[in-house]
Structure formats: structure tokens, C-alpha cells
Write a protein that holds these residues in place. Sequence first.
Motif, PDB file in Angstrom:
ATOM      1  N   ILE A  60       0.864  -1.198   0.000  1.00  0.00           N
ATOM      2  CA  ILE A  60       0.000   0.000   0.000  1.00  0.00           C
ATOM      3  C   ILE A  60       0.895   1.240   0.000  1.00  0.00           C
ATOM      4  CG2 ILE A  60      -1.870   1.243   1.154  1.00  0.00           C
ATOM      5  CD1 ILE A  60      -2.675  -1.343   2.528  1.00  0.00           C
ATOM      6  N   GLY A  61       0.763   2.049  -1.029  1.00  0.00           N
ATOM      7  CA  GLY A  61       1.524   3.296  -1.102  1.00  0.00           C
ATOM      8  C   GLY A  61       0.731   4.428  -0.478  1.00  0.00           C
ATOM      9  N   ILE A  62       1.407   5.248   0.290  1.00  0.00           N
ATOM     10  CA  ILE A  62       0.755   6.420   0.908  1.00  0.00           C
ATOM     11  C   ILE A  62       1.270   7.637   0.142  1.00  0.00           C
ATOM     12  CG2 ILE A  62       0.295   7.630   3.085  1.00  0.00           C
ATOM     13  CD1 ILE A  62      -0.340   4.572   3.194  1.00  0.00           C
ATOM     14  N   ILE A  63       0.362   8.328  -0.542  1.00  0.00           N
ATOM     15  CA  ILE A  63       0.825   9.387  -1.440  1.00  0.00           C
ATOM     16  C   ILE A  63       0.113  10.729  -1.187  1.00  0.00           C
ATOM     17  CG2 ILE A  63       1.441   7.745  -3.276  1.00  0.00           C
ATOM     18  CD1 ILE A  63      -1.166   8.925  -4.715  1.00  0.00           C
ATOM     19  N   SER A  64       0.755  11.778  -1.680  1.00  0.00           N
ATOM     20  CA  SER A  64       0.147  13.110  -1.805  1.00  0.00           C
ATOM     21  C   SER A  64       1.076  13.903  -2.706  1.00  0.00           C
ATOM     22  CB  SER A  64       0.019  13.806  -0.447  1.00  0.00           C
ATOM     23  OG  SER A  64       1.273  14.334  -0.062  1.00  0.00           O
ATOM     24  N   LEU A  65       0.533  14.901  -3.354  1.00  0.00           N
ATOM     25  CA  LEU A  65       1.416  15.750  -4.167  1.00  0.00           C
ATOM     26  C   LEU A  65       1.661  17.074  -3.455  1.00  0.00           C
ATOM     27  CD1 LEU A  65       0.340  15.076  -7.861  1.00  0.00           C
ATOM     28  CD2 LEU A  65       2.476  14.483  -6.733  1.00  0.00           C
ATOM     29  N   LYS A  66       1.596  17.024  -2.139  1.00  0.00           N
ATOM     30  CA  LYS A  66       1.874  18.217  -1.343  1.00  0.00           C
ATOM     31  C   LYS A  66       2.684  17.783  -0.129  1.00  0.00           C
ATOM     32  CE  LYS A  66      -0.498  22.468  -0.290  1.00  0.00           C
ATOM     33  NZ  LYS A  66       0.093  22.864   0.978  1.00  0.00           N
ATOM     34  N   GLY A  67       3.682  18.556   0.210  1.00  0.00           N
ATOM     35  CA  GLY A  67       4.512  18.211   1.360  1.00  0.00           C
ATOM     36  C   GLY A  67       3.806  18.509   2.669  1.00  0.00           C
ATOM     37  N   GLY A  68       4.197  17.790   3.688  1.00  0.00           N
ATOM     38  CA  GLY A  68       3.761  18.119   5.044  1.00  0.00           C
ATOM     39  C   GLY A  68       2.314  17.809   5.377  1.00  0.00           C
ATOM     40  N   VAL A  69       1.630  17.025   4.538  1.00  0.00           N
ATOM     41  CA  VAL A  69       0.215  16.738   4.850  1.00  0.00           C
ATOM     42  C   VAL A  69       0.055  15.559   5.816  1.00  0.00           C
ATOM     43  CG1 VAL A  69      -0.806  17.753   2.773  1.00  0.00           C
ATOM     44  CG2 VAL A  69      -0.078  15.382   2.750  1.00  0.00           C
ATOM     45  N   GLY A  70       1.109  14.752   5.965  1.00  0.00           N
ATOM     46  CA  GLY A  70       1.035  13.677   6.956  1.00  0.00           C
ATOM     47  C   GLY A  70       1.290  12.272   6.419  1.00  0.00           C
ATOM     48  N   LYS A  71       1.974  12.143   5.297  1.00  0.00           N
ATOM     49  CA  LYS A  71       2.254  10.805   4.741  1.00  0.00           C
ATOM     50  C   LYS A  71       3.133   9.973   5.685  1.00  0.00           C
ATOM     51  CE  LYS A  71       4.121  12.604   1.086  1.00  0.00           C
ATOM     52  NZ  LYS A  71       3.757  13.992   1.423  1.00  0.00           N
ATOM     53  N   THR A  72       4.250  10.568   6.097  1.00  0.00           N
ATOM     54  CA  THR A  72       5.185   9.802   6.933  1.00  0.00           C
ATOM     55  C   THR A  72       4.541   9.461   8.278  1.00  0.00           C
ATOM     56  OG1 THR A  72       6.983  10.979   5.859  1.00  0.00           O
ATOM     57  CG2 THR A  72       7.535   9.797   7.870  1.00  0.00           C
ATOM     58  N   THR A  73       3.807  10.409   8.832  1.00  0.00           N
ATOM     59  CA  THR A  73       3.091  10.169  10.092  1.00  0.00           C
ATOM     60  C   THR A  73       2.126   8.989   9.914  1.00  0.00           C
ATOM     61  OG1 THR A  73       3.207  12.539  10.536  1.00  0.00           O
ATOM     62  CG2 THR A  73       1.627  11.282  11.829  1.00  0.00           C
ATOM     63  N   THR A  74       1.424   8.972   8.787  1.00  0.00           N
ATOM     64  CA  THR A  74       0.450   7.902   8.523  1.00  0.00           C
ATOM     65  C   THR A  74       1.154   6.550   8.393  1.00  0.00           C
ATOM     66  OG1 THR A  74      -1.007   9.461   7.414  1.00  0.00           O
ATOM     67  CG2 THR A  74      -1.353   7.140   6.914  1.00  0.00           C
ATOM     68  N   VAL A  75       2.237   6.528   7.625  1.00  0.00           N
ATOM     69  CA  VAL A  75       2.960   5.259   7.417  1.00  0.00           C
ATOM     70  C   VAL A  75       3.472   4.717   8.758  1.00  0.00           C
ATOM     71  CG1 VAL A  75       5.077   4.277   6.424  1.00  0.00           C
ATOM     72  CG2 VAL A  75       3.594   5.725   5.019  1.00  0.00           C
ATOM     73  N   GLU A  79       4.285  16.164  19.108  1.00  0.00           N
ATOM     74  CA  GLU A  79       4.942  15.772  20.369  1.00  0.00           C
ATOM     75  C   GLU A  79       5.554  14.374  20.231  1.00  0.00           C
ATOM     76  OE1 GLU A  79       2.497  16.747  23.841  1.00  0.00           O
ATOM     77  OE2 GLU A  79       3.381  15.029  24.865  1.00  0.00           O
ATOM     78  N   SER A  80       4.792  13.468  19.622  1.00  0.00           N
ATOM     79  CA  SER A  80       5.297  12.098  19.449  1.00  0.00           C
ATOM     80  C   SER A  80       6.473  12.068  18.469  1.00  0.00           C
ATOM     81  CB  SER A  80       4.176  11.171  18.963  1.00  0.00           C
ATOM     82  OG  SER A  80       3.829  11.461  17.626  1.00  0.00           O
ATOM     83  N   VAL A  81       6.428  12.955  17.465  1.00  0.00           N
ATOM     84  CA  VAL A  81       7.538  13.017  16.497  1.00  0.00           C
ATOM     85  C   VAL A  81       8.806  13.468  17.223  1.00  0.00           C
ATOM     86  CG1 VAL A  81       8.418  14.174  14.409  1.00  0.00           C
ATOM     87  CG2 VAL A  81       6.025  13.410  14.493  1.00  0.00           C
ATOM     88  N   TYR A  82       8.653  14.416  18.152  1.00  0.00           N
ATOM     89  CA  TYR A  82       9.806  14.878  18.942  1.00  0.00           C
ATOM     90  C   TYR A  82      10.443  13.693  19.667  1.00  0.00           C
ATOM     91  CZ  TYR A  82      12.477  17.175  22.618  1.00  0.00           C
ATOM     92  OH  TYR A  82      13.488  17.552  23.470  1.00  0.00           O
ATOM     93  N   TYR A  83       9.598  12.796  20.172  1.00  0.00           N
ATOM     94  CA  TYR A  83      10.111  11.626  20.900  1.00  0.00           C
ATOM     95  C   TYR A  83      10.385  10.429  19.968  1.00  0.00           C
ATOM     96  CZ  TYR A  83       9.176  14.156  25.175  1.00  0.00           C
ATOM     97  OH  TYR A  83       9.200  15.097  26.171  1.00  0.00           O
ATOM     98  N   THR A  84      10.388  10.697  18.668  1.00  0.00           N
ATOM     99  CA  THR A  84      10.665   9.695  17.617  1.00  0.00           C
ATOM    100  C   THR A  84       9.888   8.390  17.833  1.00  0.00           C
ATOM    101  OG1 THR A  84      12.663   8.788  18.673  1.00  0.00           O
ATOM    102  CG2 THR A  84      12.976  10.664  17.174  1.00  0.00           C
ATOM    103  N   THR A  85       8.623   8.546  18.215  1.00  0.00           N
ATOM    104  CA  THR A  85       7.753   7.390  18.471  1.00  0.00           C
ATOM    105  C   THR A  85       6.392   7.652  17.835  1.00  0.00           C
ATOM    106  OG1 THR A  85       8.827   7.122  20.610  1.00  0.00           O
ATOM    107  CG2 THR A  85       6.747   5.984  20.334  1.00  0.00           C
TER     108      THR A  85
END
Length: 267
Positions: free
Chosen positions: A7-22, A204-210
Motif C-alpha cells: 500500500i503506497g501512501i501518497i500526496s502531491l503536497k509536502g507536510g500533509v502527513g504521509k510519513t506520520t500515517t505510514v 509531540e510524538s515526532v519529537y520523541y521519535t515514536t
Amino acid sequence: MTKGKIIGIISLKGGVGKTTTVANLGAALSTEFNKKILVIDANFSAPNLGLHLGLVNPEVTIHDVLLNRVNANEAIYQHEAGFHFIPAAYISRQINPFALKKKISYLKDYYDIILIDSSPCLNDEMLSAMVASDELLVVTSPDYPTLSTTLRAVKLAKQKRTPITGMIINRVRNKKFELSIEDIEKAAGVPVLSVLREDIKVPESVYYTTPVTLYNQKASSAIEFKKLAASLIGETYKDPRIFQKVKDIFKKNISTENVNRMLMQND
Ligand SMILES: Nc1ncnc2c1ncn2[C@@H]1O[C@H](COP(=O)(O)OP(=O)(O)OP(=O)(O)O)[C@@H](O)[C@H]1O
Ligand SMILES: [Mg+2]
């Protein structure tokens, strides 16, 4: 033997939340639903999935795989929560992104689901993620600029013949100036499977790399990611929060994304 899907998680705009979703779908599918999960960073020029998962300086990466230095299975790391991931290199190297599909498809025999994080630019990197995937989830936010790029992504996916399972609307603030789910569905012709509110627990969770699903189980985003994870494998996740249970009793109409998730399960 497992024959999983990519399953690919895509968007053609940065910062919308792809990496967070994955990161969060990977964590939720693995910890809540006991699935064998691999997540891959295919945002080759500007990767950061490793950082979301607590790996700052990976030794072996997807770049090494694409450069024929190692096999894909030799670039796999295990997250402490149990799921597996392949990070990308922070220093960009000349690679052929389109080798991705061929390099990873044998891994489907070992995983239930492989999630691909992708580049937000309309380039070969993004297209390589699209063609390597069996299906796609499109991440968007409820504003016209993002919707316009989402419509382009949907069109592109159709051209590449990769089916879109649904859309995730992220960073919703429930304001009058935001586009409604119905508007977005109508414009894109794709069902909305998940609506994630703006949630301070995410950065906040990204700050704690979790991933937030591991960092704060009760955060609204964590619960929404678990609901989405459940629907991808034909299961349901009941919101454990008391106030939500009470709200559900009095609510007359079931939300659009809930209906879409139920319809998907009956497919
Ligand atoms: N629901 C949310 N509430 C609050 N902040 C969020 C939410 N979702 C994502 N964010 C924040 O938005 C930022 C961008 O998210 P993310 O990196 O997942 O986007 P992306 O689509 O992968 O970006 P890029 O295209 O640059 O790779 C992150 O700092 C993340 O913490
Ligand atoms: Mg990203």
C-alpha cells in the motif's frame, strides 16, 4: 506463506502527513492487530521515516538496495514495537527509483502488508512508489490548494492503473472555512476512510521519535489511525474512550468515514 499487499501512501503536497500515517499504520497494524508489517521509506531525496521511528543514522538503506549493494531483506530493521522498516539515506545518491517495484515485490511473501512512504513531488520518485504499490491511500487536508494537488494525484494514479483504496483527511480543525468530507469525496471520486483532527500529540510524538499510536494510546489521532488500520484488514476498532461511547449513543447519524470503512469491509 503470507502473500501480502503493498500500500503506497501518497500526496502531491509536502507536510500533509504521509510519513506520520505510514509510521502509525505500521505500528498499529503490528501491535494492535498482530500483523506482519514492513514500512519502506521511498521519499528518496528527502527521507525522514527513520527519524519518526527513532533511527537517526541508518547504516544500510533503501538506497543500497537500489544501487544493488544489498538485497532488500538485508536492509530491514526491526522496531522495538515489532514491525519492520527499511529507511532511506539522508545523503542523496544517484539511483533508479523505478527499480523499487522489482527489488521489493518478493518481500510480499513474508509480510501481510508493506507500506510505502513517498515523495510529495511529481517526479520519478513519487511515480516509482505509485507503480510499486498494489493500492494507494491518498493523504489530503481540507483546503483548496491541497485538494487541487490531491485531484492531480488521483488522476495520475488512474493513468498508472494503481487503484486508490481511499483518502485520509488530515489536520482537520472543524472550522467553517474548511472543505467538507462530502466536497472532497465529490471532487476526487474517492471515499474518505479517515478524518484526523489537528492533534498536538502528533508533533509531540515526532519529537520523541515514536509513532503517536505507541506514544499516547488515547490521543484522538492514535485512535483514528487504529480505526483506519483495522479497516485495511477487514476488522473494526472500537473507540475505547468513555465520552465517545456516550456521544455515539446520542448521535443520530453515523459519520461518512465510518460508513465508508464498513462498506470497504463488505467488499
Ligand atoms: N493530525 C496532525 N495534527 C498535528 N500535527 C500533525 C498531524 N499530522 C501530521 N502533523 C505534523 O505535520 C508535520 C508533517 O507531517 P509528515 O512529515 O507526516 O508529512 P509528510 O506528508 O510526510 O511530509 P513530506 O511530504 O515533507 O514528507 C509533522 O511535523 C507532523 O508532526
Ligand atoms: Mg514525509
